[in-house]
Design an enzyme around this catalytic site. Structure first.
Site, short mmCIF file in Angstrom:
data_model
loop_
_atom_site.label_atom_id
_atom_site.label_comp_id
_atom_site.label_asym_id
_atom_site.label_seq_id
_atom_site.Cartn_x
_atom_site.Cartn_y
_atom_site.Cartn_z
N GLU A 36 0.81 -1.22 0.00
CA GLU A 36 0.00 0.00 0.00
C GLU A 36 0.84 1.27 0.00
O GLU A 36 0.95 1.96 1.03
CB GLU A 36 -0.96 0.00 1.19
CG GLU A 36 -1.92 -1.17 1.17
CD GLU A 36 -3.01 -1.06 2.24
OE1 GLU A 36 -2.92 -0.19 3.11
OE2 GLU A 36 -3.95 -1.87 2.19
N GLU A 64 -5.41 -8.66 0.61
CA GLU A 64 -6.07 -8.43 1.91
C GLU A 64 -7.54 -8.17 1.66
O GLU A 64 -7.91 -7.47 0.71
CB GLU A 64 -5.52 -7.18 2.63
CG GLU A 64 -4.15 -7.32 3.20
CD GLU A 64 -3.67 -6.05 3.92
OE1 GLU A 64 -4.52 -5.26 4.38
OE2 GLU A 64 -2.44 -5.87 3.99
#
Ligand code: FCB
Length: 478
Positions: free
Chosen positions: A197, A385
């Site tokens: 991220e 995720e």
């Protein structure tokens, strides 16, 4: 002929069962079976965690301090002043964690390495104890038949690196470390992710200031930090490729802002796809296209990042897969502006889970992979995720987290739709194996499918763990 109680009839037939409330109800058997929402046998199931969120052992075996140690020890930065000093103590309890994985029956486990266990100062002489630790953990997983997916950087930056991500040299230091660890683990680990991220460790830490190092830089400086973050991924791709066999898969885990079309008609779908490409321009779009697209450079103008020769080539290094971390939905609708879309805000009544940012929108798990596939045709996609926080009350030794099961079942229903349509999603990692240090929210926000008592380190499966185990055993939505 079976006689059913009133309760059974309600369960069998739902609200339409009014005619069958008494007597014999043989016709209940004519209720169609549950839809056979099976995933292909080749589809892989996993769970994810990250080093700083679970390992604890902050001073063990020569580990260096990280930006998150500094940030979490600064008063007022995390909920209740929580830190990752002890966390789930997985540094010592990793075999307990592996038992949870075995019990679920997962194929794979996504974990990250703590850079400062390997290079306590971020660069220099490697610390053999840190390297050995990750060899032990990955070997143990392999012995149990669980495939490790190793992320090189999940936000815990060695504090000793001068200037952190504001300094371009940090991207090069990261590549050196990632290349070194690829060399150390490459004989056993076949799947790596560079970074986790980029938007979060750049923007949340340097623009919005709610994550380490807690800065609110100017747009110009924040854009430069973004560039260094994306460059770190690219340089690491090159360094790792040089050390790993060609069959080893290297990708990254990104959380692009993924737009769900407000109505599934061609003009709104097109608008949502275009918004996805534009809004992620400094991150995944740059990685997949090897350039900063015109609309980004135009919108940033004089604030656009300084780019050096070779940067975009590195950033655009071909990836073997794209990992998508998908939680909350974003919405865009078509309009007749130059961009062709308008981004919408969530209405006040939009449903959320226990974290205020976590709006519920299962379609994100369909449109996310679908847009990424339509835009860039990656070789493979993983959901690196997906999961949610919930209140998780322990009652009589059980946590019946029906809300989490609802969340996961609906999201996975949408993923199933994508897989059925041929979007090349190869696997899914549930965040998270167990409750852990949820960054600035501390231990107050629980994302695990195992409940962790942080006083005793006892791990207890929640209802959602039992649900996930059933799903994995059948490759079917249950
Ligand atoms: C993601 C992070 C992960 C965890 C989840 C809830 O953004 O990658 O570490 O905090 O959110």
């Amino acid at each position: 002929m079976t006689r059913f109680t009133r309760r059974d009839v309600g369960i069998l037939l739902g609200a339409t069962a009014t005619t069958a409330l008494s007597g014999n109800i043989a016709h209940a058997r004519r209720v169609p079976p549950l839809p056979d929402r099976r995933f292909p046998k080749s589809f892989k199931w996993g769970c994810a965690t990250a080093a700083y969120q679970i390992e604890g052992a902050a001073d063990a075996d020569g580990r260096g301090k990280t930006n998150w140690d500094v940030f979490s020890h600064t008063p007022g930065k995390t909920a209740n002043g929580d830190t990752g000093d002890v966390a789930n103590d997985s540094y010592h309890l990793y075999k307990e964690d592996a038992k949870l994985l075995t019990n679920l029956g997962v194929d794979m486990y996504r974990m990250s390495l703590a850079w400062s266990r390997i290079f306590p100062e971020g660069r220099g002489t490697p610390n053999p104890k840190g390297v050995d630790y990750y060899k032990r953990v990955t070997d143990h997983l392999l012995e149990l038949g669980i495939t490790p997916y190793v992320t090189m950087f999940h936000w815990d930056l060695p504090a000793a690196l001068p200037g952190g991500w504001q300094n371009r040299d940090t991207a090069a230091a990261f590549a050196d470390y990632a290349g070194y660890m690829a060399g150390q683990l490459g004989d056993r680990v076949r799947h790596f992710m560079t970074t986790n991220e980029i938007r979060c460790y750049t923007d949340l830490g340097h623009k919005i200031g709610i994550h380490a190092p807690g800065l609110k830089l100017s747009d110009k400086d924040a854009n430069q930090v973004r560039h260094h973050g994306t460059l770190a991924h690219g340089l690491a791709m090159q360094a790792m490729r040089a050390k790993l066999p060609s069959t080893t898969q290297i990708g990254l885990a990104e959380n692009p802002t993924l737009y769900v079309p407000v109505i599934e008609t061609p003009e709104h779908i097109e608008a949502a796809r275009k918004a996805t490409r534009d809004v992620n321009a400094p991150f995944l779009t740059a990685v997949m296209e090897g350039k900063y697209i015109d609309s980004y450079l135009e919108s940033e103008g004089a604030n656009a990042p300084t780019v050096m020769a070779g940067d975009m080539k590195a950033i655009g290094s071909p990836v073997d897969f794209v990992g998508l971390n998908i939680y909350n939905p974003f919405y865009a609708r078509a309009d007749d502006s130059k961009a062709g879309y308008k981004i919408l805000q969530q209405p006040g009544s939009a449903p959320r889970m226990a974290s205020p940012w976590l709006y519920v929108g299962p379609e994100a798990l369909y449109w996310g992979p679908r847009h990424v596939n339509d835009l860039w045709k990656p070789k493979a996609i993983f959901i690196s995720e997906n999961g949610c926080s919930a209140e998780d009350n322990l009652a009589d030794g059980r946590i019946d987290d029906t809300d989490r099961v609802m969340f996961l079942r609906n999201y996975l229903g949408q993923l199933h739709r994508a897989v059925e349509e041929g979007v090349p999603v190869a696997g899914y990692f549930l965040w998270s194996l167990m409750d852990n240090f949820e960054w600035a929210d501390g231990y107050g926000k629980r994302f695990g499918i195992h409940y962790v008592d942080f006083k005793t380190q006892q791990r207890t499966p929640k209802l959602s763990a039992m649900w996930y185990k059933e799903l994995i055993a059948r490759d079917q939505l249950v």
